[in-house]
Design an enzyme around this catalytic site. Structure first.
Site, short mmCIF file in Angstrom:
data_model
loop_
_atom_site.label_atom_id
_atom_site.label_comp_id
_atom_site.label_asym_id
_atom_site.label_seq_id
_atom_site.Cartn_x
_atom_site.Cartn_y
_atom_site.Cartn_z
CD GLU A 20 -19.82 160.92 21.65
OE1 GLU A 20 -19.17 161.65 20.91
OE2 GLU A 20 -21.01 160.92 21.14
CE LYS A 50 -15.65 157.30 29.31
NZ LYS A 50 -14.48 157.35 29.96
CB THR A 103 -15.95 162.06 27.15
OG1 THR A 103 -16.13 162.48 25.73
CG2 THR A 103 -17.15 161.36 27.56
CE1 TYR A 112 -16.32 156.39 25.71
CE2 TYR A 112 -17.08 158.42 24.65
CZ TYR A 112 -16.27 157.81 25.42
OH TYR A 112 -15.19 158.42 26.07
P1 NAP Z 1 -7.81 154.19 24.77
O1 NAP Z 1 -6.49 154.37 24.00
O2 NAP Z 1 -8.98 153.46 23.90
O3 NAP Z 1 -7.47 153.35 26.01
C1 NAP Z 1 -8.34 152.69 26.71
C2 NAP Z 1 -7.73 151.76 27.74
O4 NAP Z 1 -8.54 151.31 28.57
C3 NAP Z 1 -6.79 150.75 27.16
O5 NAP Z 1 -5.53 150.69 28.00
C4 NAP Z 1 -7.72 149.55 27.54
O6 NAP Z 1 -6.93 148.40 27.26
C5 NAP Z 1 -8.48 149.78 28.62
N1 NAP Z 1 -9.64 148.83 28.85
C6 NAP Z 1 -10.74 148.90 28.01
N2 NAP Z 1 -11.57 147.83 28.57
C7 NAP Z 1 -10.98 147.46 29.69
C8 NAP Z 1 -11.32 146.55 30.66
N3 NAP Z 1 -12.48 145.86 30.52
N4 NAP Z 1 -10.59 146.23 31.90
C9 NAP Z 1 -9.30 146.94 31.84
N5 NAP Z 1 -9.21 147.88 31.04
C10 NAP Z 1 -9.88 148.06 29.88
O7 NAP Z 1 -8.44 155.64 25.15
P2 NAP Z 1 -7.83 157.08 25.60
O8 NAP Z 1 -7.85 157.75 24.15
O9 NAP Z 1 -6.55 156.74 26.13
O10 NAP Z 1 -8.92 157.61 26.42
C11 NAP Z 1 -8.83 157.40 27.85
C12 NAP Z 1 -9.85 157.57 28.65
O11 NAP Z 1 -10.36 159.00 28.40
C13 NAP Z 1 -11.10 156.85 28.23
O12 NAP Z 1 -11.82 156.69 29.34
C14 NAP Z 1 -11.86 157.61 27.29
O13 NAP Z 1 -13.36 157.13 27.14
C15 NAP Z 1 -11.70 159.00 27.61
N6 NAP Z 1 -11.89 160.19 26.81
C16 NAP Z 1 -10.87 160.07 25.77
C17 NAP Z 1 -10.76 161.35 24.85
C18 NAP Z 1 -9.92 161.35 23.76
O14 NAP Z 1 -10.17 162.11 22.84
N7 NAP Z 1 -8.97 160.47 23.53
C19 NAP Z 1 -11.66 162.45 25.06
C20 NAP Z 1 -12.51 162.34 26.23
C21 NAP Z 1 -12.62 161.23 27.29
P3 NAP Z 1 -6.76 147.33 26.34
O15 NAP Z 1 -5.64 147.37 25.65
O16 NAP Z 1 -6.70 145.87 26.95
O17 NAP Z 1 -8.07 147.33 25.46
N1 GDD Z 2 -13.60 156.90 13.86
C1 GDD Z 2 -14.06 157.23 12.71
N2 GDD Z 2 -13.70 156.98 11.49
N3 GDD Z 2 -14.90 158.38 12.58
C2 GDD Z 2 -15.03 159.17 11.49
C3 GDD Z 2 -14.46 158.50 10.21
C4 GDD Z 2 -13.98 157.14 10.49
O1 GDD Z 2 -13.71 156.53 9.13
N4 GDD Z 2 -15.05 159.17 9.22
C5 GDD Z 2 -15.83 160.26 9.83
N5 GDD Z 2 -15.73 160.16 11.16
C6 GDD Z 2 -16.41 161.25 12.10
C7 GDD Z 2 -17.14 160.41 13.15
O2 GDD Z 2 -18.36 160.24 12.71
C8 GDD Z 2 -17.20 161.81 14.25
O3 GDD Z 2 -18.12 162.76 13.88
C9 GDD Z 2 -15.92 162.04 13.96
O4 GDD Z 2 -15.16 161.71 12.91
C10 GDD Z 2 -14.70 161.83 15.23
O5 GDD Z 2 -14.76 160.40 15.39
P1 GDD Z 2 -13.34 159.65 16.33
O6 GDD Z 2 -12.29 160.03 15.87
O7 GDD Z 2 -14.08 158.36 16.16
O8 GDD Z 2 -14.00 160.17 17.78
P2 GDD Z 2 -15.04 160.58 18.66
O9 GDD Z 2 -15.41 162.11 18.54
O10 GDD Z 2 -16.40 159.61 18.24
O11 GDD Z 2 -14.71 160.13 19.85
C11 GDD Z 2 -13.60 160.38 20.49
O12 GDD Z 2 -13.71 161.57 21.19
C12 GDD Z 2 -14.41 161.69 22.43
C13 GDD Z 2 -14.59 163.10 23.04
O13 GDD Z 2 -15.62 163.90 22.52
C14 GDD Z 2 -13.19 159.17 21.61
O14 GDD Z 2 -11.78 159.33 21.89
C15 GDD Z 2 -13.98 159.32 22.77
O15 GDD Z 2 -13.41 158.14 23.81
C16 GDD Z 2 -14.02 160.65 23.37
O16 GDD Z 2 -14.81 160.34 24.75
#
Ligand code: NAP
Ligand code: GDD
Length: 344
Positions: A128, A157, A126, A153
């Site tokens: 992050e 990672k 990620t 987090y």
């Molecule tokens: P998400 O919607 O939060 O999905 C996370 C998944 O992990 C869910 O299916 C959850 O299942 C499962 N999980 C959590 N804890 C577990 C455990 N102990 N055992 C088995 N399964 C578990 O995340 P996403 O947005 O699809 O992201 C997918 C991956 O990419 C994650 O690793 C995230 O950190 C990474 N990532 C995401 C982003 C982004 O912007 N979306 C960016 C960079 C990296 P439950 O339903 O049981 O909770």
């Molecule tokens: N969630 C959330 N809720 N974020 C807020 C809010 C709120 O009410 N208000 C402002 N923010 C700001 C957070 O402080 C952050 O700077 C930004 O919005 C994005 O927050 P999130 O949507 O929670 O995403 P993230 O950037 O912290 O994390 C996501 O992206 C990562 C990749 O850079 C997640 O998907 C991580 O799993 C992923 O790795």
């Protein structure tokens, strides 16, 4: 028939990736926690739930994971399961570390101990992981940028990312940690800011009049669409050589800009006003408060700026996003409108 095992299959990325791989004729195995059986709405929405072979298990349970990998013998493993909410990781760092790092080590160890060198492994790294490295210069981040995580987090990672590279270099495993920047979609979890904004503003416009509470409006993110990003995961495992690619759009917007775009698309006229350290946003048309900032949503430590450079992915694996910020928002709004039965 080729086989793929996806952990986190019921999450945002897991669901889109399963959909993509089914179209490519893969047999899909999806690992989920037993408690997650009622959370299959994403797979139901994509109409693929009945085509998935579910495996029930916990990610940090080595023996169980190993048995399943040996039984299925997948061609590809995508490890997407994680405690993925950054804010939650400040309250539950040990749990976050165990799930996000130890689980990756378990899979790598299983592949090494059983000499499963033909299986190609992807794990979800990620943006992050970089923390605030781009600092005041606001540099674009690429594969060579040093990592300085600023959340538990991010740190979990980085550890998983480094282990993946170590196993690749030490044992010759085909293992990649994709460095994906934020990606959103209609199927994004409701705790994340984009989904929270779109869902609430559609509700405020057409049904409930509940004010939206947000945290830091000025942090900036490089937001893409999950459908584009799962394609990159697939391309990484299809390429000849394993590599940790950066996947991003190269454009960055603040939370305030994202909120404003959504509000304007829905016909609001947003005006921001400072109230001490906090802010409110008023809809000029109705003179109603539609958003307030609240201390509750600010982070212990904020990552304030992210912008990626994906030239390497474009050159080496031919990846290019199809969505931009506006088409992403349009897709998210249209899903919420359908969900609330709004006729436009
Ligand atoms: P998400 O919607 O939060 O999905 C996370 C998944 O992990 C869910 O299916 C959850 O299942 C499962 N999980 C959590 N804890 C577990 C455990 N102990 N055992 C088995 N399964 C578990 O995340 P996403 O947005 O699809 O992201 C997918 C991956 O990419 C994650 O690793 C995230 O950190 C990474 N990532 C995401 C982003 C982004 O912007 N979306 C960016 C960079 C990296 P439950 O339903 O049981 O909770
Ligand atoms: N969630 C959330 N809720 N974020 C807020 C809010 C709120 O009410 N208000 C402002 N923010 C700001 C957070 O402080 C952050 O700077 C930004 O919005 C994005 O927050 P999130 O949507 O929670 O995403 P993230 O950037 O912290 O994390 C996501 O992206 C990562 C990749 O850079 C997640 O998907 C991580 O799993 C992923 O790795």
């Amino acid at each position: 028939m080729k086989k793929a095992l996806i952990t986190g299959i019921n999450g945002q990325d897991g669901a889109y990736l399963a959909n993509l791989l089914l179209k490519k004729n893969y047999k899909i195995y999806g690992l989920i926690r037993r408690g997650s059986t009622n959370r299959l709405y994403r797979l139901e929405y994509l109409n693929i739930k009945d085509r998935i072979n579910f495996i029930y298990g916990e990610l940090n349970e080595f023996q169980n994971l190993q048995n399943e990998i040996l039984r299925i013998k997948p061609d590809l493993i995508f490890n997407l399961a994680a405690q993925s909410f950054v804010k939650y990781s400040f309250d539950n760092p040990t749990y976050t570390y165990e799930i996000n790092c130890v689980s990756v080590l378990n899979i790598l160890e299983c592949l090494r101990r059983n000499k499963l060198f033909k299986i190609k492994f992807y794990t979800a790294g990620t943006s992050e992981m970089f923390g605030n490295i781009s600092g005041k210069k606001k540099l674009k981040i690429d594969e060579k940028t040093p990592m300085q995580p600023c959340s538990p987090y991010g740190n979990s990672k980085v550890a998983a990312h480094n282990l993946t590279s170590i196993y690749r270099e030490s044992y010759g495993l085909f293992a990649c940690s994709g460095i994906l920047f934020n990606h959103e979609s209609p199927l994004r979890g409701e705790e994340f800011v984009t989904k929270k904004i779109v869902k609430n503003l559609v509700e405020q416009k057409y049904s409930k009049k509940t004010i939206l509470y947000l945290g830091n409006l000025d942090s900036k993110r490089d937001w893409g669409h999950a459908e584009d990003y799962v394609e990159a995961m697939y391309l990484m495992l299809k390429s000849k050589k394993p590599f940790n690619y950066v996947i991003s759009t190269g454009k960055t917007y603040s939370v305030r800009e994202f909120f404003t775009k959504v509000a304007v698309k829905l016909g609001f006229e947003p005006i921001f006003k400072k109230k001490g350290k906090l802010e409110v946003c008023i809809d000029k048309k109705t003179n109603r408060i539609i958003m307030k900032t609240s201390k509750k949503y600010f982070r212990e430590n904020e990552l304030s700026y992210l912008k990626g450079n994906s030239i390497m992915a474009k050159k080496k694996i031919g990846w290019k996003p199809k969505f931009n910020i506006d088409t992403l928002i349009d897709d998210m709004i249209s899903y919420e409108l359908k969900n609330q039965n709004v006729q436009k």
